[in-house]
Motif scaffolding. Structure first.
Motif, PDB file in Angstrom:
ATOM      1  N   VAL A  65      -5.365  84.698  87.718  1.00  0.00           N
ATOM      2  CA  VAL A  65      -6.321  85.591  86.972  1.00  0.00           C
ATOM      3  C   VAL A  65      -7.646  86.054  87.739  1.00  0.00           C
ATOM      4  O   VAL A  65      -8.090  87.129  87.524  1.00  0.00           O
ATOM      5  CB  VAL A  65      -6.430  84.841  85.722  1.00  0.00           C
ATOM      6  CG1 VAL A  65      -7.647  85.644  84.820  1.00  0.00           C
ATOM      7  CG2 VAL A  65      -5.244  84.723  84.988  1.00  0.00           C
ATOM      8  N   ALA A  66      -8.084  85.261  88.610  1.00  0.00           N
ATOM      9  CA  ALA A  66      -9.304  85.398  89.069  1.00  0.00           C
ATOM     10  C   ALA A  66      -9.265  86.369  90.372  1.00  0.00           C
ATOM     11  O   ALA A  66     -10.359  86.896  90.774  1.00  0.00           O
ATOM     12  CB  ALA A  66      -9.780  84.132  89.667  1.00  0.00           C
ATOM     13  N   LEU A  67      -8.086  86.723  90.753  1.00  0.00           N
ATOM     14  CA  LEU A  67      -7.969  87.593  91.913  1.00  0.00           C
ATOM     15  C   LEU A  67      -8.475  89.128  91.544  1.00  0.00           C
ATOM     16  O   LEU A  67      -8.070  89.352  90.530  1.00  0.00           O
ATOM     17  CB  LEU A  67      -6.578  87.653  92.398  1.00  0.00           C
ATOM     18  CG  LEU A  67      -6.103  86.375  93.059  1.00  0.00           C
ATOM     19  CD1 LEU A  67      -4.397  86.481  93.285  1.00  0.00           C
ATOM     20  CD2 LEU A  67      -6.645  86.050  94.465  1.00  0.00           C
ATOM     21  N   PRO A  68      -9.174  89.597  92.558  1.00  0.00           N
ATOM     22  CA  PRO A  68      -9.373  91.038  92.264  1.00  0.00           C
ATOM     23  C   PRO A  68      -8.170  91.988  92.094  1.00  0.00           C
ATOM     24  O   PRO A  68      -7.135  92.004  92.642  1.00  0.00           O
ATOM     25  CB  PRO A  68     -10.113  91.507  93.352  1.00  0.00           C
ATOM     26  CG  PRO A  68      -9.731  90.445  94.470  1.00  0.00           C
ATOM     27  CD  PRO A  68      -9.525  89.316  93.805  1.00  0.00           C
ATOM     28  N   GLY A  69      -8.153  92.944  91.118  1.00  0.00           N
ATOM     29  CA  GLY A  69      -7.448  93.669  90.681  1.00  0.00           C
ATOM     30  C   GLY A  69      -6.151  93.096  90.040  1.00  0.00           C
ATOM     31  O   GLY A  69      -5.074  94.083  89.743  1.00  0.00           O
ATOM     32  N   VAL A  70      -6.478  92.190  89.376  1.00  0.00           N
ATOM     33  CA  VAL A  70      -5.180  91.380  88.670  1.00  0.00           C
ATOM     34  C   VAL A  70      -5.628  91.959  87.086  1.00  0.00           C
ATOM     35  O   VAL A  70      -6.520  91.163  86.695  1.00  0.00           O
ATOM     36  CB  VAL A  70      -4.965  90.038  88.633  1.00  0.00           C
ATOM     37  CG1 VAL A  70      -3.956  89.283  87.934  1.00  0.00           C
ATOM     38  CG2 VAL A  70      -4.229  89.831  90.136  1.00  0.00           C
ATOM     39  N   HIS A  71      -4.691  92.372  86.406  1.00  0.00           N
ATOM     40  CA  HIS A  71      -4.766  92.838  84.947  1.00  0.00           C
ATOM     41  C   HIS A  71      -4.181  92.017  83.894  1.00  0.00           C
ATOM     42  O   HIS A  71      -4.565  92.113  82.943  1.00  0.00           O
ATOM     43  CB  HIS A  71      -4.629  94.270  84.630  1.00  0.00           C
ATOM     44  CG  HIS A  71      -5.463  95.121  85.740  1.00  0.00           C
ATOM     45  ND1 HIS A  71      -6.712  95.933  85.249  1.00  0.00           N
ATOM     46  CD2 HIS A  71      -5.249  95.873  86.897  1.00  0.00           C
ATOM     47  CE1 HIS A  71      -7.057  96.612  86.145  1.00  0.00           C
ATOM     48  NE2 HIS A  71      -6.322  96.448  87.185  1.00  0.00           N
ATOM     49  N   ALA A  72      -3.308  91.304  84.463  1.00  0.00           N
ATOM     50  CA  ALA A  72      -2.437  90.271  83.452  1.00  0.00           C
ATOM     51  C   ALA A  72      -1.665  89.439  84.114  1.00  0.00           C
ATOM     52  O   ALA A  72      -1.184  89.646  85.093  1.00  0.00           O
ATOM     53  CB  ALA A  72      -1.529  91.478  82.740  1.00  0.00           C
ATOM     54  N   VAL A  73      -1.790  88.309  83.581  1.00  0.00           N
ATOM     55  CA  VAL A  73      -0.676  87.048  83.947  1.00  0.00           C
ATOM     56  C   VAL A  73      -0.133  86.508  82.653  1.00  0.00           C
ATOM     57  O   VAL A  73      -0.952  85.977  81.883  1.00  0.00           O
ATOM     58  CB  VAL A  73      -1.593  85.984  84.678  1.00  0.00           C
ATOM     59  CG1 VAL A  73      -0.508  84.865  85.126  1.00  0.00           C
ATOM     60  CG2 VAL A  73      -2.080  86.654  85.787  1.00  0.00           C
ATOM     61  N   LEU A  74       0.932  86.617  82.318  1.00  0.00           N
ATOM     62  CA  LEU A  74       1.662  86.391  81.121  1.00  0.00           C
ATOM     63  C   LEU A  74       2.754  85.341  81.325  1.00  0.00           C
ATOM     64  O   LEU A  74       3.501  85.373  82.170  1.00  0.00           O
ATOM     65  CB  LEU A  74       2.288  87.515  80.275  1.00  0.00           C
ATOM     66  CG  LEU A  74       1.024  88.815  80.094  1.00  0.00           C
ATOM     67  CD1 LEU A  74       2.016  89.999  79.345  1.00  0.00           C
ATOM     68  CD2 LEU A  74       0.199  88.428  79.501  1.00  0.00           C
ATOM     69  N   LEU A  75       2.714  84.466  80.064  1.00  0.00           N
ATOM     70  CA  LEU A  75       3.607  83.238  80.074  1.00  0.00           C
ATOM     71  C   LEU A  75       4.547  83.268  79.001  1.00  0.00           C
ATOM     72  O   LEU A  75       4.451  84.256  78.255  1.00  0.00           O
ATOM     73  CB  LEU A  75       2.828  82.049  80.207  1.00  0.00           C
ATOM     74  CG  LEU A  75       2.046  81.756  81.322  1.00  0.00           C
ATOM     75  CD1 LEU A  75       1.312  80.738  81.298  1.00  0.00           C
ATOM     76  CD2 LEU A  75       2.890  81.705  82.657  1.00  0.00           C
ATOM     77  N   HIS A  76       5.294  82.352  78.954  1.00  0.00           N
ATOM     78  CA  HIS A  76       6.319  82.203  77.615  1.00  0.00           C
ATOM     79  C   HIS A  76       5.504  82.399  76.152  1.00  0.00           C
ATOM     80  O   HIS A  76       6.033  83.029  75.456  1.00  0.00           O
ATOM     81  CB  HIS A  76       6.976  80.869  77.508  1.00  0.00           C
ATOM     82  CG  HIS A  76       7.832  80.663  76.382  1.00  0.00           C
ATOM     83  ND1 HIS A  76       9.105  81.084  76.275  1.00  0.00           N
ATOM     84  CD2 HIS A  76       7.587  80.060  75.373  1.00  0.00           C
ATOM     85  CE1 HIS A  76       9.568  80.771  75.200  1.00  0.00           C
ATOM     86  NE2 HIS A  76       8.671  80.040  74.625  1.00  0.00           N
ATOM     87  N   GLY A  77       4.290  81.722  76.252  1.00  0.00           N
ATOM     88  CA  GLY A  77       3.513  81.989  74.891  1.00  0.00           C
ATOM     89  C   GLY A  77       3.009  83.236  74.630  1.00  0.00           C
ATOM     90  O   GLY A  77       2.620  83.487  73.517  1.00  0.00           O
ATOM     91  N   ASP A  78       3.057  84.014  75.486  1.00  0.00           N
ATOM     92  CA  ASP A  78       2.388  85.473  75.326  1.00  0.00           C
ATOM     93  C   ASP A  78       3.320  86.623  74.923  1.00  0.00           C
ATOM     94  O   ASP A  78       2.978  87.528  74.602  1.00  0.00           O
ATOM     95  CB  ASP A  78       1.860  85.931  76.752  1.00  0.00           C
ATOM     96  CG  ASP A  78       0.866  85.002  77.200  1.00  0.00           C
ATOM     97  OD1 ASP A  78      -0.238  84.665  76.378  1.00  0.00           O
ATOM     98  OD2 ASP A  78       0.657  84.589  78.303  1.00  0.00           O
ATOM     99  N   VAL A  79       4.752  85.941  74.837  1.00  0.00           N
ATOM    100  CA  VAL A  79       5.760  86.987  74.284  1.00  0.00           C
ATOM    101  C   VAL A  79       5.191  87.260  73.011  1.00  0.00           C
ATOM    102  O   VAL A  79       5.286  86.151  72.044  1.00  0.00           O
ATOM    103  CB  VAL A  79       7.052  86.252  74.368  1.00  0.00           C
ATOM    104  CG1 VAL A  79       8.336  87.360  73.802  1.00  0.00           C
ATOM    105  CG2 VAL A  79       7.411  86.101  75.861  1.00  0.00           C
TER     106      VAL A  79
END
Length: 740
Positions: A65-79
């Motif tokens: 998430v902290a990397l530049p240019g990253v807009h989303a990191v989604l996991l099972h709970g985010d469905v």
């Protein structure tokens, strides 16, 4: 996103029409799903499990998430909606939650400004796994702990089987399975897993509509069933999700199941920006289903004259980690285990199981190639035991209308088995080519490993058949919409996915024939403008789309007559004759039919084998095929040649090498497929005997040649070497070591 309607080359039913996509495909101008883009587009990527079976202890996404240019990191709970989906049974997580069940299972998805940033974000995610014992041997799967304790495929009208990891168990009892013949032959046969090996990897683009919905442009085989799985997982109504067909670089069953559709749509809705996902080749290998590996035990009993008395078979298929279409595949394998032959007594036992191996599902032939390989090897062994010519043995037992299948179904349609066998057997075999000759025309080819010393020639023969359209009570339908303008123009809407087989040409040939005009265009395939066309699979699309377009055209013409020539917009839903399920205890039909229709093909093959090196070359293939009515003969011949190539590949080179659940050869460097240098000359005899219940008498043509060609090539290898060769693909060492 908008797509222009395609106007194809002129042509009507029965004419060979040049496809409009042919030139742009060979020149590189055709737009595939991987070529799509949109302003402000992000790139999606998937984190996949490095283990075949493990519990997920913890996931840390902070670094990603902290990397530049990253807009989303989604996991099972985010469905946002339903957490699982499936082609027939919702047993597959959108993203793995508490555990992973196969190598390559999706665990997390990311969206970033470019493909490299997306790759780095995936690499930055940390997952802690607790390894679990994998279930990798299908023969032992029913004795190991269940991978799906909730048994998602049970209580669906199938035979109840209490053993763990059974996806479906089917037993077909026909007549007296204990009857004894004068002669008996037995055999055990194995087939490795095969990849669809389409050249265009999974790809697509998801575009949020700004109102909570999403448009997904994807290379797929079944737009409306994609939507039926995607929408619930997004927590949306079906009309809020629109699936559009992007350019497809081959399918062969591997695109029936979802790949990136839900993932890209989740990322697009989360970020509010278009998201493109394109798998690389290794990810493609683990990201779709494959042909079911199989082990088959057979016994054929016959009279001294060669009449089949009884066939007994035990079939075990490896379904992999999730159900996909395995319940239908094992039904096909079991129902067609005898081949296109009359037999009054049979006991056919088929089981498909869950394992932690790569998921299995639809692939060209859909369970029929596996049993054709084994059953045709048995017919050759029976012919040898009886001293009867193999072709004559097949003719003596050829299935025909008026006969019954082992399921008890009475054959009432077109099935010219004997005619197909005779015409294939009559095709002239090319004379042996004298030595010396160009190494390209020797076993080993460009490798120049042999100069012709010790080469043996073999001639093989095989016959096989398969069902056309969906079976066992599936409510199969296809919608078509026809818009007639007052100025004479016509526009056809049909969500049939043209995956390279030429259904777009068929649709327009039918429309031009029915409307009596060449001024016809085909609108892009989408869920947004017309009802479901069903899947481009099961050799069904020509039958179903032709019927839907034909009837819609006729209704549109009648409506225009009533309205006095004004614009007309008509949609029609076409259905084939009803099928019914098999009895779960006996495997017998519960009504008139379990299958709509059948198609048969026979193949004669010539091979050359260097028995010292184990190298083989297919010299020539002759095929006669029951095609009903060829709407576009050139396209029919192309489908037959393509089907032969896939069966040839499985006979000689194509094998998914899996160890502890992991594919070891997930690239075209290590997974070999036939090239133009491997394809022999092919002689094709189209047997046109119209199917009475089908529009224009048509039958699907893409699957029967694949069903038969693996068996036919291996039959020729046996003739050349004298070896049993009970496993495919046949490896060089199988021949070289066996011939010593």
């Amino acid at each position: 996103m908008s797509q222009a309607a395609d106007r194809l080359a002129l042509g009507r039913i029965g004419e060979s029409v040049r496809r409009e996509d042919a030139t742009p495909k060979v020149t590189g101008e055709f737009a595939y799903g991987s070529d799509l883009s949109a302003p402000g587009m992000l790139w999606g990527r998937t984190l996949r499990s490095p283990h075949a079976h493990a519990r997920i202890v913890a996931v840390d996404v902070a670094a990603a998430v902290a990397l530049p240019g990253v807009h989303a990191v989604l996991l099972h709970g985010d469905v946002p909606g339903a957490k699982a989906y499936g082609l027939e049974f919702p047993d597959q997580p959108v993203l793995a939650g508490d555990r992973v069940r196969y190598y390559g299972e999706p665990v997390a998805i990311v969206a970033a400004d470019g493909p490299e940033r997306a790759r780095r974000a995936v690499a930055a995610i940390r997952v802690e796994y607790e390894l679990l014992e994998p279930v990798v041997d299908p023969a032992r799967a029913t004795e190991q702990p269940p991978l799906h304790p909730d048994r998602p495929t049970m209580r669906h009208g199938y035979r109840e089987d209490p053993r763990p990891n059974v996806i479906r168990h089917l037993v077909i009892r026909h007549g007296d399975p204990d009857v004894v013949g004068d002669v008996s032959v037995t055999g055990v046969y194995e087939l490795a897993g095969q990849d669809q090996a389409f050249l265009g990897p999974e790809s697509g683009l998801a575009v949020p509509d700004g109102e909570g919905g999403v448009d997904v442009y994807v290379a797929t085989q079944w737009l409306h069933v994609d939507r039926a799985q995607v929408a619930p997982c997004l927590g949306l109504e079906p009309e809020q999700v629109r699936i559009h067909l992007a350019g497809v670089g081959g399918a062969f069953g591997g695109r029936e199941d979802l790949s990136m559709q839900i993932h890209a749509a989740m990322l697009a809705l989360y970020t509010g920006r278009p998201v493109r996902m394109v798998y690389d080749r290794e990810e493609s290998f683990v990201g779709h289903v494959h042909r079911h590996p199989a082990r088959l035990e057979y016994e054929h009993r016959a009279t001294r004259e060669g009449k089949l008395v009884c066939v007994r078979a035990r079939i075990v298929l490896d379904g992999g980690a999730y159900a996909s279409s395995s319940t239908a595949v094992i039904a096909n394998s079991t129902a067609f285990a005898v081949g296109p032959y009359r037999v009054d007594n049979a006991l056919l036992d088929g089981t498909v199981v869950y394992t932690n191996n790569p998921p299995s599902g639809a692939m060209r032939g859909f369970g029929a190639p596996q049993v054709c390989f084994a059953a045709e090897a048995q017919m050759d062994r029976l012919a040898a035991a009886l001293g009867i010519d193999p072709v004559e043995l097949r003719l003596l037992n050829a299935l025909a209308p008026g006969d019954r299948l082992p399921t008890g179904q009475l054959l009432t349609g077109s099935l010219p088995t004997a005619e197909v066998i005779r015409r294939a057997a009559a095709l002239p075999v090319p004379a042996p080519e004298p030595l010396p000759r160009d190494p390209l025309r020797l076993p080993g080819g460009a490798g120049n490993t042999t100069h012709g010393d010790g080469i043996r020639r073999g001639v093989g023969f095989a016959v096989g058949f398969k069902n056309i359209c969906f079976s066992e009570g599936f409510d199969d339908s296809c919608a078509a919409r026809v818009v007639l303008r007052a100025d004479g123009r016509a526009e056809i809407h049909c969500a049939a996915a043209d995956v390279g087989q030429g259904s777009a040409s068929v649709i327009l040939q039918v429309a031009r024939t029915e409307l009596g005009t060449d001024d016809v265009v085909l609108a892009p395939a989408t869920t947004a403008s017309v009802g479901s066309a069903g899947s481009t699979s099961a050799s069904r699309m020509t039958w179903m789309a032709a019927g839907a377009v034909r009837d819609a055209c006729r209704e549109a013409l009648a409506e225009r007559e009533r309205t006095g020539g004004a614009d007309v917009d008509v949609e029609h839903v076409f259905r084939h004759p009803q099928t019914l399920p098999l009895d779960p205890e006996t495997g017998q039909v519960t009504g008139a039919r379990a299958h709509v229709a059948l198609a048969v093909a026979a193949m004669r093959v010539v091979v050359e084998v260097d028995v010292d090196l184990g190298l083989a070359r297919v010299v020539w293939v002759g095929v006669a095929q029951d095609v009903g009515k060829a709407i576009n003969p050139r396209s029919v011949e192309g489908q037959i040649e393509g089907g032969i190539a896939q069966g040839l590949g499985h006979a000689l080179m194509e094998e998914l090498v899996v160890r502890d659940g992991r594919i070891l050869n997930a690239s075209f460097t290590d997974y070999l497929i036939p090239t133009a240098l491997d394809m022999p000359p092919v002689t094709i005899d189209l047997v046109e005997e119209p199917e009475p219940d089908a529009p224009y008498g048509v039958k699907g043509v893409g699957e029967p040649p694949t069903v038969v060609s693996t068996a036919a090539v291996t039959s020729a290898l046996r003739d050349a070497t004298g070896l049993l060769l009970a496993r495919v693909p046949v490896r060089p060492e199988d021949v070289a070591l066996g011939s010593r």
